[in-house]
Design a protein around this motif. Sequence first.
Motif, PDB file in Angstrom:
ATOM      1  N   ARG A 270       0.809  -1.224   0.000  1.00 12.25           N
ATOM      2  CA  ARG A 270       0.000   0.000   0.000  1.00 12.25           C
ATOM      3  C   ARG A 270       0.836   1.266   0.000  1.00 12.25           C
ATOM      4  N   GLY A 271       1.911   1.277   0.762  1.00 13.02           N
ATOM      5  CA  GLY A 271       2.691   2.497   0.941  1.00 13.02           C
ATOM      6  C   GLY A 271       3.346   2.959  -0.355  1.00 13.02           C
ATOM      7  N   CYS A 272       3.302   4.261  -0.602  1.00 15.17           N
ATOM      8  CA  CYS A 272       3.945   4.793  -1.801  1.00 15.17           C
ATOM      9  C   CYS A 272       4.183   6.289  -1.639  1.00 15.17           C
ATOM     10  N   LEU A 273       5.112   6.770  -2.431  1.00 13.55           N
ATOM     11  CA  LEU A 273       5.456   8.185  -2.480  1.00 13.55           C
ATOM     12  C   LEU A 273       5.243   8.636  -3.917  1.00 13.55           C
ATOM     13  N   VAL A 274       4.236   9.470  -4.137  1.00 15.56           N
ATOM     14  CA  VAL A 274       3.872   9.918  -5.480  1.00 15.56           C
ATOM     15  C   VAL A 274       4.417  11.321  -5.695  1.00 15.56           C
TER      16      VAL A 274
ATOM     17  N   THR B  33      14.218  11.372  -6.313  1.00 20.16           N
ATOM     18  CA  THR B  33      14.097   9.972  -6.715  1.00 20.16           C
ATOM     19  C   THR B  33      15.430   9.247  -6.598  1.00 20.16           C
ATOM     20  N   THR B  34      16.517   9.901  -6.989  1.00 22.44           N
ATOM     21  CA  THR B  34      17.827   9.254  -6.840  1.00 22.44           C
ATOM     22  C   THR B  34      18.150   8.992  -5.379  1.00 22.44           C
ATOM     23  N   GLN B  35      17.725   9.881  -4.508  1.00 24.17           N
ATOM     24  CA  GLN B  35      18.001   9.688  -3.082  1.00 24.17           C
ATOM     25  C   GLN B  35      17.152   8.565  -2.502  1.00 24.17           C
ATOM     26  N   TRP B  36      15.953   8.402  -3.010  1.00 21.14           N
ATOM     27  CA  TRP B  36      15.106   7.271  -2.596  1.00 21.14           C
ATOM     28  C   TRP B  36      15.754   5.951  -3.024  1.00 21.14           C
ATOM     29  N   LEU B  37      16.350   5.958  -4.213  1.00 23.18           N
ATOM     30  CA  LEU B  37      16.897   4.726  -4.782  1.00 23.18           C
ATOM     31  C   LEU B  37      18.356   4.476  -4.404  1.00 23.18           C
ATOM     32  N   GLY B  38      18.969   5.424  -3.697  1.00 19.63           N
ATOM     33  CA  GLY B  38      20.360   5.255  -3.300  1.00 19.63           C
ATOM     34  C   GLY B  38      21.346   5.446  -4.435  1.00 19.63           C
ATOM     35  N   LEU B  39      20.999   6.294  -5.413  1.00 16.39           N
ATOM     36  CA  LEU B  39      21.849   6.563  -6.562  1.00 16.39           C
ATOM     37  C   LEU B  39      22.566   7.896  -6.400  1.00 16.39           C
ATOM     38  N   GLU B  40      23.591   8.100  -7.212  1.00 16.67           N
ATOM     39  CA  GLU B  40      24.230   9.402  -7.262  1.00 16.67           C
ATOM     40  C   GLU B  40      23.227  10.424  -7.807  1.00 16.67           C
ATOM     41  N   PRO B  41      23.208  11.651  -7.277  1.00 16.36           N
ATOM     42  CA  PRO B  41      22.214  12.629  -7.732  1.00 16.36           C
ATOM     43  C   PRO B  41      22.301  12.946  -9.221  1.00 16.36           C
TER      44      PRO B  41
ATOM     45  N   HIS C 100       2.980  15.451 -14.960  1.00 14.60           N
ATOM     46  CA  HIS C 100       3.093  13.997 -14.926  1.00 14.60           C
ATOM     47  C   HIS C 100       3.659  13.588 -13.569  1.00 14.60           C
ATOM     48  N   TYR C 101       3.504  12.315 -13.247  1.00 10.37           N
ATOM     49  CA  TYR C 101       3.916  11.871 -11.913  1.00 10.37           C
ATOM     50  C   TYR C 101       4.659  10.544 -11.968  1.00 10.37           C
ATOM     51  N   GLY C 102       5.414  10.304 -10.905  1.00  9.97           N
ATOM     52  CA  GLY C 102       6.090   9.035 -10.696  1.00  9.97           C
ATOM     53  C   GLY C 102       5.667   8.449  -9.365  1.00  9.97           C
ATOM     54  N   VAL C 103       5.866   7.163  -9.208  1.00  6.22           N
ATOM     55  CA  VAL C 103       5.471   6.470  -7.975  1.00  6.22           C
ATOM     56  C   VAL C 103       6.671   5.705  -7.438  1.00  6.22           C
ATOM     57  N   LEU C 104       7.079   6.034  -6.230  1.00  9.67           N
ATOM     58  CA  LEU C 104       8.144   5.335  -5.524  1.00  9.67           C
ATOM     59  C   LEU C 104       7.520   4.469  -4.446  1.00  9.67           C
ATOM     60  N   GLY C 105       8.170   3.368  -4.131  1.00 10.41           N
ATOM     61  CA  GLY C 105       7.609   2.497  -3.107  1.00 10.41           C
ATOM     62  C   GLY C 105       8.643   1.540  -2.564  1.00 10.41           C
TER      63      GLY C 105
ATOM     64  N   ASN D 256      13.842   0.048  -1.347  1.00 12.53           N
ATOM     65  CA  ASN D 256      13.177   1.141  -2.056  1.00 12.53           C
ATOM     66  C   ASN D 256      13.259   0.910  -3.560  1.00 12.53           C
ATOM     67  N   VAL D 257      12.137   1.125  -4.245  1.00 12.94           N
ATOM     68  CA  VAL D 257      12.089   0.884  -5.696  1.00 12.94           C
ATOM     69  C   VAL D 257      11.336   2.010  -6.390  1.00 12.94           C
ATOM     70  N   LEU D 258      11.509   2.046  -7.712  1.00 13.73           N
ATOM     71  CA  LEU D 258      10.737   2.904  -8.602  1.00 13.73           C
ATOM     72  C   LEU D 258       9.636   2.046  -9.198  1.00 13.73           C
ATOM     73  N   LYS D 259       8.383   2.386  -8.920  1.00 12.06           N
ATOM     74  CA  LYS D 259       7.257   1.567  -9.376  1.00 12.06           C
ATOM     75  C   LYS D 259       6.728   2.002 -10.735  1.00 12.06           C
ATOM     76  N   ARG D 260       6.573   3.320 -10.925  1.00 13.42           N
ATOM     77  CA  ARG D 260       6.084   3.836 -12.203  1.00 13.42           C
ATOM     78  C   ARG D 260       6.692   5.215 -12.416  1.00 13.42           C
ATOM     79  N   TRP D 261       6.721   5.644 -13.701  1.00 15.02           N
ATOM     80  CA  TRP D 261       7.376   6.932 -13.962  1.00 15.02           C
ATOM     81  C   TRP D 261       6.705   7.656 -15.139  1.00 15.02           C
ATOM     82  N   ASN D 262       6.615   8.973 -15.028  1.00 21.61           N
ATOM     83  CA  ASN D 262       6.130   9.860 -16.082  1.00 21.61           C
ATOM     84  C   ASN D 262       4.738   9.457 -16.556  1.00 21.61           C
TER      85      ASN D 262
END
Length: 233
Positions: free
Chosen positions: A15-19, A195-203, A215-220, A226-232
């Motif tokens: 259920r949890g997500c960051l839009v 989004t990069t900080q959620w995923l642990g990537l370099e900025p 447009h929107y993206g969904v992190l979860g 932590n993953v990227l669920k949907r984008w743009n």
Amino acid sequence: MVDKAQYANDEAEARGCLVLLRHGETEWSQSGQYTGRTDLPLVGQGRRQAVEAGLRLAREFPDGFDDGCVFSSPLDRAQQTAALAGFEHARTLESLAEWDYGRAEGRREEEVSRLLGRPWKLWEDGPEAIDRRLGGDREAPLPSGGAVLVRNSDGESLRQVSERAAAVVRRLQPLIEQGQRVLLVAHAHVLRILTTQWLGLEPSAAQLLRMNTAHYGVLGRYRGGNVLKRWNC
């Protein structure tokens, strides 16, 4: 035997997500001029985009977002988008303001390169690489005619923006892990960097993530990470 704790964790993870919703069009998003702290309003197309984005979010998240879990950048274009999308009670979060482009504000990349007499790239060089002689308050053109006052600062480095974004992630991560749905209404660059900080990537990896206006993206979360669920969307 059912592991109740694991079941609860799985439910929260599902259920949890960051839009992340980008604001609608402004004159400078149409023209490609860097728009950081200049408080431009939405154009007519941007207002329509915001309404349409709200409808798409309502279809994808029919139960909405949790109480107190809708946040907006302090800048007018994001606040307008939130209200038109149906989130007029969004809480202002200062850390969601767009990247401060400093002396690049109101300019296009090619204009900065021409003024410097050498190639300049935002993601590689940052605002800090722009000669201070190009600074100072000035008027920047609007494509529709006229101009708007730009108050230049030294701007922010990519690292400084990523530190702001990382602080937002630290604040919201526990809510997502508890299964809450959170919405952020802000700007392309700061949301991509977040989004990069959620995923642990370099900025700098944010430059690979295109995000269109309204447009929107969904992190979860998935299997404890932590993953990227949907984008743009």
